[in-house]
Structure formats: C-alpha cells, structure tokens
Design an enzyme around this catalytic site. Sequence first.
Site, PDB file in Angstrom:
ATOM      1  N   ASP A 181       7.431  30.965  -1.800  1.00  0.00           N
ATOM      2  CA  ASP A 181       6.009  30.646  -1.947  1.00  0.00           C
ATOM      3  C   ASP A 181       5.773  29.527  -2.958  1.00  0.00           C
ATOM      4  OD1 ASP A 181       6.699  32.173  -4.194  1.00  0.00           O
ATOM      5  OD2 ASP A 181       5.648  33.943  -3.474  1.00  0.00           O
ATOM      6  N   ASN A 211       1.542  45.646  -7.279  1.00  0.00           N
ATOM      7  CA  ASN A 211       0.775  46.188  -6.146  1.00  0.00           C
ATOM      8  C   ASN A 211       1.622  46.254  -4.862  1.00  0.00           C
ATOM      9  OD1 ASN A 211       1.006  43.517  -5.387  1.00  0.00           O
ATOM     10  ND2 ASN A 211      -1.194  43.110  -5.279  1.00  0.00           N
ATOM     11  N   HIS A 253       3.377  43.742  -3.535  1.00  0.00           N
ATOM     12  CA  HIS A 253       3.499  42.512  -2.737  1.00  0.00           C
ATOM     13  C   HIS A 253       4.934  41.993  -2.734  1.00  0.00           C
ATOM     14  CE1 HIS A 253       2.287  39.511  -6.182  1.00  0.00           C
ATOM     15  NE2 HIS A 253       3.587  39.711  -6.188  1.00  0.00           N
ATOM     16  N   GLU A 287      -0.075  40.110  -0.056  1.00  0.00           N
ATOM     17  CA  GLU A 287      -0.795  41.148  -0.778  1.00  0.00           C
ATOM     18  C   GLU A 287      -1.071  42.349   0.145  1.00  0.00           C
ATOM     19  OE1 GLU A 287      -0.714  40.634  -3.803  1.00  0.00           O
ATOM     20  OE2 GLU A 287      -1.775  38.862  -4.543  1.00  0.00           O
TER      21      GLU A 287
END
Length: 236
Positions: free
Chosen positions: A62, A128, A130, A135
Amino acid sequence: MQLFIYPTSEIASQQAFERIRHAINDGATTLGLATGGTPEQLYTLMRQSDIDFSHMTSINLDEYYGLAPTHPKSYHVYMQQNLFDAKPFKQTFIPNGENKAVAEETARYEKILNEHPIDLQILGIGGNGHIGFNEPGTAFDSTTSLVQLTDSTIQANKRYFQSEEDVPKQAYSMGIGSILKAKEIILLAFGEKKAEAIRALMSGEVTTDNPASALHNHQNVTVIVDEAAAQLLPKS
Ligand code: PGA
C-alpha cells in the site's frame, strides 16, 4: 493456519527472517512487503544479512494517497530507508500515491500483481484486524483500490506525522483478494496493542468485520507473534 509464539519481537522477527531465507533458497523470487513498525526488525535482519536480493522483485501492499514517492512519510521512502538502499532488488513496486487517476493506478497495480505472482507475502495486522489498508467491511475478493482509512488507523499512524491532520485519510491498497493470491503468507504481530486482533484472528471466526480472518481461506499462512500479542489467546 499455523501459529508460533516467541518470547520477544526480536526472536519472532529472526524466525520470520529464517523463513524468508528458506523461501528464497527454495526459489522464491517475488516478495510481497509491508510497512509500519512491525516489519522494521525483520528489515534490519535482511539488511544485515548476506542475502543478495538483486535478482528479486518486491511488491508493496500500500501507499498513502496524495503523498509523492519522495515525501518523507511515504512508504516509498520508508522502503528505501529500511531495505532498498542497503539491499537493492531487481525491481520494486509500490502504488503511486501521487497518481490521482484512481482507475488507472489501481488497474496498473493489479496488472503488476498478475505479471508477478507473489511467492511470499509479509503482513502486519491493524488493531482493527486490517491487512494492507483493507479496513473492516472490505470484501474478501477485493482487488487494489483507493480506500478510506478508519479513525482507528489514522490514530495508530499519527505517530509518524507531526499531527493527526497531516495523516492522509486515504490510501491505495492491494485488496484482500490480491493478498490471498500469494503462495505463502507470513503475518507478524507484536505488542499488547495487537492482542485483541490476534485473539479475534485465532478464534477462527471468518467475517468481513475482521479482514485478517480472510486468511483462514488460504492454505499456507503462518502467524508469528510475540508473547505480548498472544496474551489474550486461550492458555491451552
Ligand atoms: P504497524 O501497522 O506495523 O505499524 O503496527 C501494522 C498495520 O497497520 O497493518
């Protein structure tokens, strides 16, 4: 999915490094690479090693949308500093955060992924759940896209920026489907901030609420954690 728990992140990173060395000795030529705090010790070991990467290809997960490759907080610069300056690869690919033509950039990156199948993918995990910047709620068959970062991700990453306002709110990320195409995946998680994400992952529940749980649909995933990240796992 295999889980290995080591006393410290140093020892865990060393184990991950040995797996990379083994994969390269077995003929791996394309590495999928991650950024962030988690792989820093791994990259130190790679930099200090005698491994020659100059025949190899790397593909990063990313990049922040809107940051030029020369921006000091870009993942381009992170990769140069943490690995590529010391260990040049034959070719390295990272999404171009500066390209505002989203359809063009995501198609370009998927083409790269199709032309260079990843032998071994290194992953971190967000608090979380990811993976990459995918997400919660992301479809498991997603491909490279421009994603909106959640508040928890912005909070987690603001330590790298002068202020929260400076953290880009969007990023280009390989999709979950793109990640699952890798032949082998190693997920690393260190520290108590990752304990809940590792508990959720190892519970075995597969849900788009927890992007990392998609890894249960892959045949060759190794999860390497330190004791702090393992502290919420059942004791058996
Ligand atoms: P970190 O990020 O390595 O900086 O904790 C991991 C991630 O968010 O995937």
